[in-house]
Design a protein around this motif. Structure first.
Motif, PDB file in Angstrom:
ATOM      1  N   CYS A 177       0.846  -1.191   0.000  1.00 40.92           N
ATOM      2  CA  CYS A 177       0.000   0.000   0.000  1.00 40.92           C
ATOM      3  C   CYS A 177       0.883   1.243   0.000  1.00 40.92           C
ATOM      4  O   CYS A 177       1.833   1.340   0.777  1.00 40.92           O
ATOM      5  N   CYS A 229       0.107   3.066   3.802  1.00 42.04           N
ATOM      6  CA  CYS A 229       0.506   2.506   5.104  1.00 42.04           C
ATOM      7  C   CYS A 229       1.541   1.401   4.968  1.00 42.04           C
ATOM      8  O   CYS A 229       1.957   0.827   5.970  1.00 42.04           O
ATOM      9  N   THR A 241       1.343  -1.571   3.928  1.00 41.29           N
ATOM     10  CA  THR A 241       0.886  -2.951   4.094  1.00 41.29           C
ATOM     11  C   THR A 241       1.217  -3.759   2.842  1.00 41.29           C
ATOM     12  O   THR A 241       1.109  -3.255   1.727  1.00 41.29           O
ATOM     13  N   CYS A 297      -6.594  -1.167   0.084  1.00 44.90           N
ATOM     14  CA  CYS A 297      -5.869  -1.678   1.255  1.00 44.90           C
ATOM     15  C   CYS A 297      -6.857  -2.045   2.359  1.00 44.90           C
ATOM     16  O   CYS A 297      -7.796  -1.305   2.641  1.00 44.90           O
ATOM     17  N   CYS A 305      -5.736   0.505   5.693  1.00 38.84           N
ATOM     18  CA  CYS A 305      -6.010   1.945   5.716  1.00 38.84           C
ATOM     19  C   CYS A 305      -7.047   2.363   4.692  1.00 38.84           C
ATOM     20  O   CYS A 305      -7.434   3.516   4.641  1.00 38.84           O
TER      21      CYS A 305
HETATM   22 ZN   LIG Z   1      -2.847   0.898   3.442  1.00 43.74          ZN
END
Ligand SMILES: [Zn+2]
Length: 1130
Positions: A467, A470, A472, A488, A491
Motif C-alpha cells: 500500500c 501505510c 501494508t 488496502c 487503511c
Molecule cells: Zn494501506
C-alpha cells in the motif's frame, strides 16, 4: 467489577478496576532509555562511509523513525548533521522496510514514535492487567520504569573491588599469546616477549575503544559475492517453477551491491608457547551495585493476605465436593483424529484444513449480510453454550484444545493465517473500546512468526506490492475494485495494481492479479530486492563464549559442547562467508587466534578485564570454511585445556564486552555458556536469594535485575545486530533475573539446566545435548526487524517477548529463531463502525544465513462484532491465558507477585461476571461460563500454581525467573503445556484411534484431568509438562508394563534415576516409545523424562502439577470455583 483478589477472599476486598484502555506505547521508553548509549557510540564512531562502502561504525536506525516523522530530527536517533535520510549509512538499510513512508506518512493511528516522554512509573494500586489511561502498562521486560540513571561508559558503572590478576606472569602487559593445545611442562617459561597487543598499539590503542571500523568484517578473503536474488530454495509449489517476473515485465532487480575485497590480514605476532597457568584461588568477590528496589509496595498493607491460609481454614470455609461432581461424563466425545494434534504434526499447508464453518459465506461483496445472517443463525453457538462449572466436571477435551475458528465467511477463513502462527485472544473483535471494556477480556495477538514451516510460498519479485499509504503488503484480504486497482484492508487507500502484478506465475496467465500467490496466501515470504538492503546482507557469524572456571570444568559441560559443535559444524546455517570465533573466560579473558595458515590455534590471554580490548581483532573471527581444521583442533583440545584449573572467579561481564567488540563490525550470534554467578569485574553479582525464605516469604523479592549492566550491554548489542543466547548450567543461584537481561533485550534466548552435572544428572546432559543440536542447526535470521500493522482504529500498546522496541510498532531482532514467540496487547482507539472485518499483518524482514534479504509476511483477518455475546462467542481461552501470563510476568516485576496473582484471579472473575450480567438472559444458579471459556478458571488456577507465580511452595528464585522467561517468549502451544500439563495413562495403550505418521503407529491416549483421583496404583501415567516429562509408576503397576516397557521384574526394581525408556522388542515398549517420541518431536526443545515412583524425590514436582488438587498452600479447583462464584455474586 470484582471486588477482591484471590488471596483476599477472607476479608478486605481490593477494588480492582479492570480497564482495557489504551496506553502509551512503552516502546518509546526504550528509545529514551538507551538513547545515550547510541549517542555515545555515534560520537565515538568515524563518519559514515560513503555510498558503496561497507558500514561498520555507528548504529543509526534513523529511517524507520523518520519515516513516520518527516519533521525535525528525532531526539532518540539523531542523524548526523547534514545527512539526508537517503544518504544515511547503509546500516539504516534495515529500515528500508518502510521507505516510502517518509513520502506519505501513515494516516493510521500510530503514535509518533520517539517524541513521547517515557511513561511515568506505574502507580500500581489495583490488580488489573489493563492500564487505565493514566497508568501506562509497563513495557515488556522493563524492570525499571523510572528514568534510568545517566549512562556512562560501562566500565564506570560498576566498580567492584577487584582481585589482583593472580598469578599472571605479565600483569603489566595485559595479553599473552599461547598456542593451543600443547600442554608443556609447568616449568615452561611464561612469555617474556612483548605481549602481542603492544605490537599493535599503533592501530589498537588500549582502552575502551570500539572495534576497528575497517572493512575486514565483511571482506574476508574468499568471501562470496552478495546474492543476486537467487532462486528460492522453497518454491511456491514444488511442481511449479519458482516465481519470477513475467516474461514481458520489467527486468529483475538491478545489479547487486558489490563488496570490495581487502587483502587478508597479516598474521599475528607469535609468542612463546605457554599454556594458561593454573591459578591460585585468590578470589575476591565482586560487588556489583545493588539496584534500588523497584517494587511498588503500594499494596503492602495487603501483604498479610497474600498467602493462602492454612489448609484447615479452607477446609472449614468451603464445602466438600458434592456427590456426583467427580463422575460427570465429558461433554465431548473423543475425536479419533485429534485435529489439534494433527495440526501440530502435519506439515503446514498453504490451504489450511477446512474449518468448521457455518455454510455460506458468499464473498466479500456480501460480507455484511452473511455475517449478520451468521449471527442470527448461531444465536446459541456451541461456544456460547452455558456451562455450570460447579456441576460439569470433566471439561477437558480428550485431545489437546484446538484453537477456535474465527466466525468468517468460508472463503476468507479458507485463506486465513494458521492459528499456530498468528492468533488473537478474541477471534471476534469488539467494535468499540467500551464494548471491549465490558467484556473484561484482554485483547491481544500471539505470534510465532518464524516457525519452521514445511511448505512456505516464496516469491521472488522485483516489485513487492504494498500500500502506498501505510506500506501494508498486499494480502488475501484486500479487495480488488477492478483489475487495475486494489483497496488496502488496513487503511482503505485505493492503490494501483502494478503492471508486473498482472501476470500470475502460478497459472502463467495474464490479467488475474487476484490469483497471484500474494493474494492467495496469508503466510508468504518474499526475496527482497536490493532496495530492501542498503547494506549488503551480513554473513552468518557465530561467536561462542565459554566459561572455563573450575566450576565449569566440574560440570563437564565443555565436553558436550565441543563434541556437539564438532558433530554439527557442517550443519551450522551459513554459506561460504560464515565466520566463527571463540572466547573462554574465568578471571581473565582468553581469545583464540584461528587465522588460516597457523599450524595450531593460538590462545591469547587478556588479564586486564577492566579495560578489555581485542588482542588481534582480525584473526579472532575467522571464515569457517577456510579455517575449519583449526577450529576442529581447538574444539578437540578445549575440554582438556582447563582440566586442572583452580580458578574459581568469573569475569563474565568483561567477556561479554569483549565478545560485543568482536561482533560489532558485522553483527551475529553470541552464544554464552555460564555456570556460576559472575563475581569479578563489570557486571559482577552477589547472591540475593535466601533459601530459607523460599516458601515463607510474603512476597517474592529480587525478580528484577540487580544491575542494569546486562540490559545496557544488550541494547548496545541490539544496536550492532548482535543477539546473545545464554546457556546457564548451574547448581547454584546465578541471578538469572540479572543475567537474563542480556538475552531479553538483544532478542536472544535463555536455556537453563539447573544442577547440570555430567555424572550426577544424566537427564540434564541428554537434554543439553539435544537442545544444542537443535540450537546449532536450526534456521536463523540475522539483522531482523518485525513490524506489526493493524487496521486503522486498532493500536498496539505493549509487546511481550525478547526484543528491543525500536518504535511504536517495530521490534528490533538482531537474530530471529524459529522457536521464538511474541505477544502484543492491543486497544481500540477509534470505533470500528461500518467494518465487517479487520486485519493484522506481521512482517518480518531478515537476512537468511545464505545472505538473502527476505520478508516473511503473515496476515490475519478477523470479524468485527457489536454485541457482547458475539465477543464472548469468539473468546480463545488459551490465547487469553497465554497473554495473561505475559502480563502477569510484567506485573510481578513492576509491582509484586501478589499483585500479579490477584490480577490473574480477577481476570477470570471479571469476565465471568460480565458474562453473567450482560450476556446471560436467564439467570440460573451456579457458576456459569460460556463453553468457550469453560477452561478459564482452570487455566487461571494453573497459572497461580505455575512455578513462575506460585507462593507458599519452596521455589528456587532462578527456577521461578526462568519460568517467567519461558512464559514470555515461548510460542503459545509450548507455554500452555507449562501452564497446564497433559496427563496420559500409558499402561493400557492401544492402537485404537492411533495416528499413522511415516509408517509409525502413534497411540493417542486421552488427556486426563490433573488430579490424583485420575491416578491409579495399578497404572503408569505420563505427565507432559513441556520442558519435562514424568512417568509415574503406581505401586501395584501391572507387571506386564514393568517387564515389557521398563524391562524390570517388579515395582521395587524400578531404578531411582531412570530417565530413558529401554528399547525393548515388545509391542508395549514400541507403543510407549512411539508416543513419547512423538510428543517430543512436536517441540523444538528436548523434554527430559523422569521415571518416578512414590519414593522418588521428584514425586513432589509431579504432584505439584496436579492442579485440580488442593495443596498445603493452594486451593483445589473446586475451592477456587467457589471463590470465583462468591466474588461474582457480590
Ligand atoms: Zn494501506
Amino acid at each position: 467489577m470484582s471486588t477482591a483478589g484471590f488471596n483476599a477472599q477472607n476479608g478486605t476486598g481490593k477494588g480492582q478496576a479492570y480497564a482495557n484502555g489504551p496506553s502509551q506505547n512503552p516502546g518509546v521508553n526504550y528509545n529514551m532509555t538507551h538513547q545515550p548509549t547510541y549517542n555515545q557510540m555515534q560520537a565515538k564512531a568515524p563518519a559514515p562511509p560513503g555510498p558503496g562502502l561497507y558500514p561498520s561504525g555507528p548504529y543509526q536506525p534513523v529511517p524507520p523513525v523518520s519515516s513516520y516523522q518527516p519533521g525535525p530530527p528525532l531526539t532518540s536517533y539523531p542523524s548526523a548533521p547534514g545527512q539526508s535520510p537517503l544518504s544515511r549509512p547503509p546500516m539504516a538499510g534495515l529500515a528500508s522496510h518502510t521507505p516510502p513512508q517518509s513520502a506519505s506518512p501513515s494516516p493510521g493511528p500510530r503514535l509518533p514514535p520517539a517524541q513521547a516522554t517515557p511513561p511515568p512509573p506505574p502507580a500500581v494500586s489495583s490488580s488489573s492487567y489493563y492500564p487505565s489511561p493514566q497508568q501506562p502498562m509497563a513495557p515488556a521486560w522493563q524492570y525499571n520504569t523510572a528514568p534510568p540513571p545517566p549512562m556512562g561508559p560501562s566500565a564506570s558503572m560498576v566498580t567492584p573491588p577487584r582481585g589482583p590478576p593472580v598469578n599472571h606472569v605479565n600483569p603489566a602487559a595485559s595479553a599473552a599469546a599461547v598456542p593451543v593445545p600443547p600442554p608443556p611442562p609447568s616449568s615452561a617459561a611464561y612469555s617474556t616477549a612483548p605481549p602481542p597487543h603492544m605490537s599493535q598499539s599503533a592501530t589498537q590503542p588500549p582502552g575502551p575503544v570500539l572495534p576497528p571500523t575497517s572493512l575486514h568484517g565483511y571482506t574476508q578473503p574468499g568471501a562470496a559475492p552478495p546474492p543476486m536474488n537467487p532462486v528460492a530454495p522453497h518454491t511456491y509449489q514444488p511442481s511449479r517453477p519458482g516465481y519470477g517476473p513475467p516474461p514481458t515485465g520489467p527486468p529483475p532487480s538491478g545489479p547487486p551491491p558489490t563488496m570490495k575485497p581487502t587483502p587478508p590480514p597479516t598474521g599475528p605476532p607469535m609468542a612463546n608457547a605457554t599454556p594458561p597457568p593454573p591459578r591460585a584461588d585468590g578470589a575476591v568477590a565482586g560487588n556489583g551495585p545493588q539496584a534500588t528496589n523497584n517494587y511498588n509496595h503500594v499494596d503492602n498493607n495487603m501483604g498479610g493476605l497474600t498467602q493462602p491460609g492454612p489448609p484447615g481454614r479452607h477446609l472449614g470455609h468451603y464445602p466438600s465436593l458434592p456427590p456426583g461432581y467427580q463422575n460427570t461424563s465429558a461433554p465431548h466425545a473423543p475425536s479419533p483424529m485429534h485435529p489439534a494434534m494433527q495440526a501440530a504434526t502435519q506439515p503446514y499447508t498453504q490451504a489450511p484444513q477446512p474449518y468448521q464453518q457455518p455454510p455460506g459465506g458468499p464473498g466479500m461483496a456480501q460480507l455484511s449480510p452473511s455475517l449478520a445472517a451468521m449471527s442470527l443463525q448461531s444465536s446459541t453457538p456451541e461456544s456460547l453454550r452455558v456451562v455450570n462449572l460447579l456441576q460439569e466436571r470433566n471439561l477437558l477435551p480428550p485431545s489437546p484444545v484446538p484453537a477456535p475458528t474465527p466466525c468468517l465467511p468460508q472463503d476468507l477463513q479458507k485463506v486465513n493465517c494458521h492459528p499456530e502462527v498468528f492468533r488473537s485472544t478474541l477471534t471476534s473483535i469488539p467494535q468499540t473500546q467500551s464494548l471491549l471494556n465490558k467484556a473484561k477480556m484482554p485483547l491481544g495477538l500471539l505470534l510465532h512468526p518464524f516457525k519452521d514451516l514445511s511448505q512456505l510460498p516464496v516469491v521472488t519479485s522485483s516489485t513487492i506490492v504494498r500500500c502506498r499509504s501505510c506500506r501494508t503488503y498486499i494480502n488475501p484480504f484486500v479487495s480488488f475494485l477492478d483489475q487495475r486497482r486494489w483497496k488496502c484492508n488496513l487503511c482503505y487507500r485505493v492503490n494501483d495494481v502494478p503492471e508486473e502484478f498482472m501476470y500470475n506465475p502460478v497459472s502463467r496467465s495474464y490479467g488475474e492479479p487476484h490469483k497471484r500467490p500474494e493474494v492467495q496466501n496469508a503466510t508468504i515470504e518474499f526475496i527482497a530486492p536490493s532496495e530492501y538492503m542498503l547494506r549488503p546482507p551480513q554473513p552468518a557469524v557465530y561467536l561462542f563464549v565459554l566459561d572455563v572456571s573450575h566450576n565449569a570444568v566440574e560440570t563437564g559441560y565443555l565436553n558436550v559442547f565441543c563434541q556437539s559443535l564438532l558433530d554439527n559444524i557442517n550443519a551450522l546455517p551459513g554459506d561460504s562467508r560464515t565466520k566463527v570465533g571463540f572466547i573462554t573466560f574465568d578471571s581473565t579473558i582468553h581469545f583464540y587466534n584461528l587465522q588460516e595458515g597457523l599450524s595450531q590455534p593460538q590462545m591469547l590471554i587478556v588479564s586486564d578485564i577492566e579495560d578489555i580490548f581485542l588482542p588481534t581483532p582480525d584473526s579472532l573471527l575467522v571464515n569457517l570454511n577456510e579455517c575449519k581444521e583449526l577450529v576442529q583442533d581447538l574444539l578437540k583440545s578445549l575440554p582438556t585445556l582447563f582440566e586442572k584449573t583452580m580458578e574459581t572467579q568469573s569475569a563474565l561481564g568483561s567477556a561479554l564486552q569483549a565478545a560485543f567488540k568482536l561482533l560489532s563490525p558485522t553483527g551475529g550470534r553470541m552464544s554464552v555458556f555460564q555456570t556460576q554467578l559472575p563475581n569479578l569485574g563489570v557486571g559482577a553479582l552477589q547472591s540475593r536469594e535466601d533459601p530459607n525464605q523460599r516458601a515463607s516469604a510474603k512476597d517474592i523479592q529480587h525478580l528484577s535485575p540487580a544491575t542494569d549492566f546486562y540490559k545496557k550491554l544488550a541494547l548496545d548489542c541490539s544496536g550492532q545486530q548482535v543477539a546473545v543466547d545464554l546457556f546457564l548450567l548451574s547448581a547454584q543461584y546465578c541471578d538469572l533475573a540479572s543475567l537474563g537481561c542480556i538475552s531479553r533485550y538483544s532478542a536472544g534466548s535463555v536455556y537453563y539446566y539447573p544442577s547440570y552435572h555430567h555424572q550426577h544428572n544424566p537427564a540434564q546432559v541428554e537434554r543439553f545435548q539435544k537442545d544444542l543440536k537443535r540450537y546449532l542447526t536450526r534456521k536463523i535470521g540475522f539483522e531482523a526487524v518485525m513490524r506489526i500493522r493493524c487496521t486503522k482504529g486498532l493500536s498496539i500498546h505493549t509487546f511481550h517477548g525478547n526484543f528491543f522496541v525500536r518504535s511504536t510498532d517495530l521490534l528490533s531482532l538482531p537474530n530471529v529463531n524459529p522457536d521464538a514467540g511474541f505477544a502484543v496487547q492491543m486497544s481500540i482507539e477509534e470505533n470500528l463502525d461500518d467494518m465487517q472485518v479487520v486485519s493484522f499483518q506481521a512482517a518480518l524482514l531478515y537476512t537468511s544465513s545464505k545472505g538473502e534479504r527476505r520478508i516473511r509476511v503473515h496476515t490475519l483477518c478477523l470479524p468485527v462484532v457489536n454485541s457482547l455475546s458475539d465477543v464472548f462467542a469468539g473468546a480463545d481461552v488459551q490465547a487469553i491465558t497465554g497473554l495473561l501470563a505475559c502480563m502477569a510476568v510484567d506485573r510481578s516485576v513492576t509491582a509484586s507477585l501478589s499483585d500479579a496473582r490477584d490480577a490473574m484471579t480477577n481476570a477470570a472473575i471479571d469476565s465471568l461476571t460480565s458474562y453473567r450480567q450482560s450476556v446471560l438472559t436467564i439467570q440460573q444458579p451456579g457458576l456459569l461460563a460460556p463453553a468457550c471459556l469453560r477452561l478459564f478458571p482452570l487455566y487461571t488456577l494453573a497459572l497461580l500454581k505455575q512455578k513462575a507465580f506460585r507462593t507458599g511452595t519452596s521455589t528456587r528464585l532462578d527456577d521461578r525467573v526462568f519460568a517467567m522467561c519461558q512464559l514470555k517468549y515461548q510460542p503459545l502451544s509450548y507455554a500452555m503445556l507449562m501452564i497446564h500439563p497433559a496427563l496420559y495413562r500409558l499402561d493400557d495403550l492401544t492402537d485404537e484411534g492411533a495416528l499413522n505418521i511415516s509408517e509409525r503407529t502413534i497411540p493417542q491416549p486421552k488427556v486426563l484431568q490433573l488430579s490424583v483421583e485420575k491416578l491409579s496404583r495399578e497404572g503408569a501415567f505420563l505427565m507432559d509438562a513441556g520442558i519435562v516429562m514424568y512417568l509415574w509408576i503406581g505401586r501395584n503397576c501391572h507387571p506386564n508394563f514393568l517387564t515389557q516397557v521398563l524391562g524390570v521384574p517388579s515395582y521395587a526394581a524400578v531404578p531411582e534415576n531412570l530417565y530413558l525408556l529401554p528399547e525393548l522388542d515388545t509391542a508395549e515398549s514400541q507403543r510407549t516409545r512411539a508416543f513419547v517420541g512423538w510428543l517430543r518431536d512436536q517441540r523444538p526443545f528436548f523434554p527430559s523424562l523422569h521415571v518416578i515412583r512414590d519414593e522418588s524425590q521428584l514425586k513432589a514436582s509431579f504432584m505439584q502439577n496436579m492442579i485440580e488438587d488442593r495443596t498445603e498452600s493452594a486451593l483445589s479447583y473446586y475451592e477456587f470455583l467457589l471463590h470465583v462464584q462468591q466474588q461474582i455474586s457480590k
